[in-house]
Design an enzyme around this catalytic site. Sequence first.
Site, PDB file in Angstrom:
ATOM      1  N   HIS A  14      28.596  19.037  -8.120  1.00 39.18           N
ATOM      2  CA  HIS A  14      29.280  19.091  -6.835  1.00 39.18           C
ATOM      3  C   HIS A  14      28.477  18.322  -5.788  1.00 39.18           C
ATOM      4  O   HIS A  14      27.303  18.020  -5.995  1.00 39.18           O
ATOM      5  CB  HIS A  14      29.466  20.544  -6.376  1.00 39.18           C
ATOM      6  CG  HIS A  14      28.170  21.215  -6.072  1.00 39.18           C
ATOM      7  ND1 HIS A  14      27.368  21.771  -7.060  1.00 39.18           N
ATOM      8  CD2 HIS A  14      27.507  21.395  -4.900  1.00 39.18           C
ATOM      9  CE1 HIS A  14      26.276  22.268  -6.492  1.00 39.18           C
ATOM     10  NE2 HIS A  14      26.328  22.052  -5.188  1.00 39.18           N
ATOM     11  N   HIS A  28      24.975  13.974  -1.674  1.00 42.70           N
ATOM     12  CA  HIS A  28      24.438  13.656  -2.995  1.00 42.70           C
ATOM     13  C   HIS A  28      24.928  14.693  -4.006  1.00 42.70           C
ATOM     14  O   HIS A  28      25.360  15.771  -3.628  1.00 42.70           O
ATOM     15  CB  HIS A  28      22.909  13.633  -2.970  1.00 42.70           C
ATOM     16  CG  HIS A  28      22.324  14.982  -2.695  1.00 42.70           C
ATOM     17  ND1 HIS A  28      22.132  15.462  -1.402  1.00 42.70           N
ATOM     18  CD2 HIS A  28      21.924  15.979  -3.525  1.00 42.70           C
ATOM     19  CE1 HIS A  28      21.629  16.675  -1.469  1.00 42.70           C
ATOM     20  NE2 HIS A  28      21.500  17.026  -2.738  1.00 42.70           N
TER      21      HIS A  28
END
Length: 177
Positions: free
Chosen positions: A121, A37
């Site tokens: 990220h 995620h």
Amino acid sequence: MHRLFVAIRPPRAIREQLLERMHGIAAARWQDDGQLHLTLRFIGEVERPLAEDIATALGQVVAPAFEIALDGVGSFEKNGRPGTIWAGIAPSEPLKRLRDKVERALRPLGVEPDHRAFLPHITIARPNSGSGPVADFMARNAGLTSAPFPVAHFDLFESALGTGGARYDSIARYPLR
């Protein structure tokens, strides 16, 4: 107590692209598909009433759908060694605006602001003191990119820590318009 965070779950094709690259660092703890995620905002542990207020407040966030893309790899250091290896996200103003709207939605609830710079990220590995070197992995994956992929919603996740790592469950989904 509920350990919460707000995140974007990449589509299956992007997760598969990342999973295919997850090798080459001995004894690193690689993320599994359910853990991939992009965190918009880590909230932390909260009592149930605040968790419900957070879920309601996030429902007031209005933002358009947009696209993002993978862009390179990097690491966050811990004690002078890479502690987290991640796949980067190409700079995106719509993503930054969504993150800012999430932050503003949480502020009236007394959730402490996150003062760290937002570096989008997707965590892919967590090396530890017994892990092998990461330089070859970083060099081999430095050019990581993807086609742009759609972001049509974000989720409120609850994290359950266990011996095999964390398990993340979406407890609310918020569509982007």
